[in-house]
Design a protein around this motif. Structure first.
Motif, PDB file in Angstrom:
ATOM      1  N   ASP A 233       0.865  -1.176   0.000  1.00  0.00           N
ATOM      2  CA  ASP A 233       0.000   0.000   0.000  1.00  0.00           C
ATOM      3  C   ASP A 233       0.904   1.229   0.000  1.00  0.00           C
ATOM      4  O   ASP A 233       1.690   1.440   0.938  1.00  0.00           O
ATOM      5  N   VAL A 234       0.823   2.048  -1.087  1.00  0.00           N
ATOM      6  CA  VAL A 234       1.696   3.209  -1.216  1.00  0.00           C
ATOM      7  C   VAL A 234       0.864   4.449  -1.486  1.00  0.00           C
ATOM      8  O   VAL A 234      -0.266   4.373  -1.945  1.00  0.00           O
ATOM      9  N   THR A 235       1.477   5.580  -1.149  1.00  0.00           N
ATOM     10  CA  THR A 235       0.926   6.897  -1.475  1.00  0.00           C
ATOM     11  C   THR A 235       1.888   7.555  -2.442  1.00  0.00           C
ATOM     12  O   THR A 235       3.111   7.486  -2.254  1.00  0.00           O
ATOM     13  N   PHE A 236       1.343   8.205  -3.502  1.00  0.00           N
ATOM     14  CA  PHE A 236       2.245   8.724  -4.542  1.00  0.00           C
ATOM     15  C   PHE A 236       1.917  10.172  -4.823  1.00  0.00           C
ATOM     16  O   PHE A 236       0.822  10.677  -4.528  1.00  0.00           O
ATOM     17  N   ARG A 237       2.878  10.828  -5.460  1.00  0.00           N
ATOM     18  CA  ARG A 237       2.706  12.181  -5.995  1.00  0.00           C
ATOM     19  C   ARG A 237       3.391  12.219  -7.357  1.00  0.00           C
ATOM     20  O   ARG A 237       4.410  11.551  -7.561  1.00  0.00           O
TER      21      ARG A 237
ATOM     22  N   PRO B 198       5.675   3.874   1.011  1.00  0.00           N
ATOM     23  CA  PRO B 198       4.663   3.108   1.752  1.00  0.00           C
ATOM     24  C   PRO B 198       3.745   4.042   2.535  1.00  0.00           C
ATOM     25  O   PRO B 198       4.186   5.024   3.134  1.00  0.00           O
ATOM     26  N   THR B 199       2.468   3.751   2.503  1.00  0.00           N
ATOM     27  CA  THR B 199       1.480   4.655   3.116  1.00  0.00           C
ATOM     28  C   THR B 199       1.724   4.842   4.609  1.00  0.00           C
ATOM     29  O   THR B 199       1.549   5.938   5.149  1.00  0.00           O
ATOM     30  N   HIS B 200       2.150   3.779   5.291  1.00  0.00           N
ATOM     31  CA  HIS B 200       2.356   3.940   6.734  1.00  0.00           C
ATOM     32  C   HIS B 200       3.529   4.868   7.003  1.00  0.00           C
ATOM     33  O   HIS B 200       3.559   5.579   8.013  1.00  0.00           O
TER      34      HIS B 200
END
Length: 808
Positions: free
Chosen positions: A100-104, A120-122
């Motif tokens: 689970d990742v967060t991107f820009r 990684p989102t965490h």
């Protein structure tokens, strides 16, 4: 803790990047993947961090659409012509797991290519929480955050002109650039220990002074944590400095208020109370303190109510500290000069606590010259608080600060108002006690007999010392009562209780004893009558005071003709006898119960006294000093009497010396001492004759009397004495029982005594014209100065006295 620390350090950017591996990769950016995509989303370039995140190498990822790496492509991204600016997706790892990742994304300038950053989102959540925490702490006025590198140099801080020393702290500074060297060194030692050991410091209290203003002290609460990179290697120290000066002041104010409550008011002496108040205020509240009281307060009286300036009759009652050198030699007891009618003075007189500067005080006191008389040159701030209690302005508290100390604040003025209120109540209690104490002492002194008496039986000297140090005046007393036939009664007593009631009870008992002594009762019978009186006084008292009515008493009668002394005690300590040879001992008597217990018998003890003996009567305040052991106190008194009583020393001097050596400086109870040096009537000044039970003995008694008076040279008293002797002998033969005796005693009076074995009481009456008798005692009363009758164990004695005129 490491994850949070890492997120905080990451949020501060390059501050935390203090170490890297040989390849140059920053540990603080571990987990952040980067890739370059074309406008269709195909991977053009792939970084090693992206390979670490997904498991796909650059060769495997380049040339593939990036959405092929997404496990569950959201519907809003399917068929989209361009990448969204940010979002959250689930990536497929090469090993099959899901990340689970967060991107820009951001478009590269001058190109259609797009830079993609993902983590990684965490990790991102931790980063955001750390940044939010840092912003929240940084926004607090009294919390200063400083990040120090491994050299303890300040790299970043939120210090502003409203925090620390009033100026912004620039990165690159050290604590020694802001704080005094001593305090900076102490703090750096703490931070260095945290850096070396990794053990955090939480809420360590530290007092510091700013370098530009060393006189002002601030209280800081320090919490410090070591900063580490992703590999656990130290990169610096994060320090939180919380300004707890206000809390410290509040705590000090509470401590000061508690200390005032504990230290002030324990004494009922006005001067001691105000000095305690001044001592509490220095140095906790100010550098110098003075308490000014109205002159009348020292005397226990109420101060006059007045406003405005002029001579207010204020006297310096206390100064603190005791070691301070006051200008112009000011000392306790000095009167203040007249004051100007200043608005600030009016404010204080109306009950306000006022803060003055030096100029205000100069205007009040009458000019700068007088200011120098009262205040040190470096005194810059004064606080004046009125001492108001029960509507009375007793005086004022003046506290000043000198040097570079802080000025007074309004909060401190409120605190001083509370302190002054509590102090005023304590002072007024002491004032009221002084008034009652003074009145009780005056009453006690008026009720006591003269300190010294001189009679044919003995010379006496009494010493009375009232209780002090807050103890109430008691009902101790002594008495020396001249009795007929040259005898002397000695009394010492102690009434239960203190204050006016005890003094009043003492006066009533003393009057009763004097009355009964004139009736010439035996000591045991007199104490029995007095015990009945005490019981009656107790029954008249309020129910709650029944147990407070009581007394002890010692009563002794000395006869200088027989040289015998009869003593009885009602619960009183025994007298001490000092013989002419200097030996001393406590007289062995059988004390009865105190006077508060009636119905119990008393016993009379008789002893022979040599002329020049000293009999000491006292109250328990003299022997209950120190350890309170009465037996030990009697022994101390006996030894002191043996050492002090000398034939060539005056009794009053001896009494004062004894009290000085045996009594505490401030006695807890009244102290009474009566010393009596006995005398004896010489044998040639007495004569006695046995009276036969025959009416013809009356003529023989007259003849014997004439011869004895002629030998003594008292021919001028022959006629009256013959008549008195005739009447007394006639009554003894007619109404009395044998044996009977006639005694003549010569001193400054001529005493005629007739003793017989009958106990009947003679009565004086006025005979009618036709009566053949009944005029005997009437003639005796008319011819002599006074007459009376006393009863003994073996009968009664009727006596008459005549003055002997001294030849000129």
């Amino acid at each position: 803790m490491n994850a949070n620390t890492h997120s905080i350090s990451a949020s501060l950017g390059p501050l935390s990047v203090s170490d890297s591996d040989p390849s140059g990769r920053a540990y603080a950016l571990d987990g952040l993947a980067a890739a370059v995509l074309d406008h269709r989303g195909t991977v053009l370039r792939w970084t090693s961090s992206a390979a670490d995140l997904t498991g796909f190498s650059s060769r495997e990822a380049c040339g593939r659409p990036v959405h092929e790496l997404v496990a569950d492509l959201p519907d809003d991204l399917r068929g989209a012509s361009q990448m969204p600016a940010s979002g959250r997706v689930r990536l497929r790892h090469q090993c099959g797991s899901i990340i689970d990742v967060t991107f820009r994304t951001t478009r590269l300038e001058g190109s259609t290519e797009v830079l993609l950053l993902a983590a990684p989102t965490h990790h991102v959540a931790l980063h955001e929480q750390g940044a939010a925490l840092l912003r929240a702490l940084s926004s607090k006025n009294r919390i200063t955050i400083a990040l120090h590198d491994t050299d303890l140099t300040t790299v970043q801080t939120n210090a502003t002109p409203d925090t620390l020393d009033g100026r912004p702290v620039q990165p690159g500074t050290r604590l020694s650039d802001v704080l005094c060297a001593e305090h900076a060194e102490t703090l750096e030692a703490v931070l260095r220990q945290v850096l070396e050991t990794g053990a955090p410091v939480v809420r360590r209290n530290q007092h510091v002074s700013w370098r530009h203003d060393p006189a002002r002290r601030h209280a800081l609460s320090l919490s410090a944590f070591r900063l580490e990179d992703a590999r656990g290697r130290p990169t610096g120290v994060a320090a939180l400095y919380i300004d707890s000066t206000d809390q410290l002041h509040a705590r000090r104010h509470l401590d000061l208020a508690r200390e005032v409550a504990e230290q002030v008011g324990g004494s009922l002496d006005v001067v001691r109370t105000v000095q305690d108040l001044a001592d509490v205020l220095v140095p906790a509240f100010g550098d110098l303190a003075a308490v000014h009281l109205a002159q009348s307060v020292f005397d226990g009286d109420e101060p006059a109510k007045r406003l405005g300036g002029g001579d207010l009759q204020l006297r310096i009652a206390a100064l603190a500290p005791a070691t301070a050198v006051w200008p112009a030699g000011i000392k306790r007891g000095d009167l203040l000069p007249p004051l100007s009618d200043h608005p600030l003075l009016r404010s204080v007189q109306h009950g306000e606590t006022v803060i003055w500067d030096r100029d205000d005080f100069a205007a009040l006191i009458g000019g700068p010259q007088l200011v120098e008389y009262f205040l040190p040159k470096d005194a810059h701030a004064l606080m004046v608080a009125p001492l108001y209690a029960r509507g009375l302005a007793l005086g004022y508290i003046v506290v000043c600060r000198t040097g570079r100390s802080d000025p007074f604040t309004e909060d401190e003025a409120d605190l001083m108002k509370q302190i002054a209120s509590r102090g005023a109540l304590a002072i007024d209690n002491a004032r009221r006690y002084t008034r009652e104490h003074r009145a009780a002492v005056a009453l006690q002194q008026r009720l006591l007999p003269p300190a010294m008496t001189d009679t044919p039986a003995a010379e006496t000297a009494g010493v009375y010392l009232p209780a002090g140090g807050g103890a109430g005046i008691g009902g101790d007393w002594y008495d020396a009562i001249a009795l007929p036939s040259l005898r002397l009664a000695l009394v010492a007593g102690d009434v239960v209780g203190h204050g006016m009631p005890a003094s009043a009870t003492m006066g009533r008992l003393r009057a009763a004893i004097q009355t009964l002594a004139d009736l010439e009762m035996e000591p045991d019978e007199l104490l029995t009558r007095i015990a009945d009186l005490v019981q009656r006084l107790a029954s008249e008292a309020p129910p709650d005071d029944h147990d407070l009515i009581g007394a002890t008493c010692l009563y002794a009668v000395y006869d200088p003709v027989t040289r015998r002394c009869a003593i009885a005690s009602a619960g009183h300590p025994p007298p001490v006898l000092v013989r002419p040879d200097g030996t001393a001992e406590a007289v062995g008597i059988s004390p009865g119960p105190p006077l508060s217990v009636s119905g119990m018998p008393y016993e009379t003890t008789t002893l022979d006294l040599e002329p020049g003996s000293i009999l000491a009567l006292y109250t328990d305040g003299l022997i209950e000093q120190g350890d309170g052991d009465i037996d030990h106190g009697v022994r101390r008194l006996t030894d002191a009497l043996a050492a002090s009583c000398r034939p060539d020393r005056a009794l009053d001097e001896t009494g004062r010396a004894l009290l000085a050596g045996l009594v505490d400086q401030v006695p807890r109870d009244d102290v009474t001492l009566l010393l009596a040096r006995t005398r004896a009537v010489p044998a040639q000044d007495t004569a006695h004759w046995q009276i036969p039970a025959d009416p013809a003995a009356v003529s023989e008694a007259r003849d014997w009397t004439t011869r004895q008076l002629t030998v003594w040279g008292l021919e001028d008293l022959l006629f009256t004495t013959e008549l008195i002797v005739s009447e007394l002998v006639t009554n003894a033969i007619r109404y009395g029982r044998p044996p009977a005796e006639l005694h003549l005693i010569r001193h400054d009076v001529l005493v005629c005594e007739v003793t017989d074995a009958s106990s009947s009481q003679p009565r004086l009456r006025r005979a009618h014209t036709t009566d053949e008798g009944g005029r005997g005692l009437f003639l005796v009363a008319q011819l002599g100065t006074r007459w009376g009758c006393r009863h003994g164990q073996n009968g009664k004695t009727i006596w008459s006295e005549q003055l002997i005129e001294c030849p000129c």
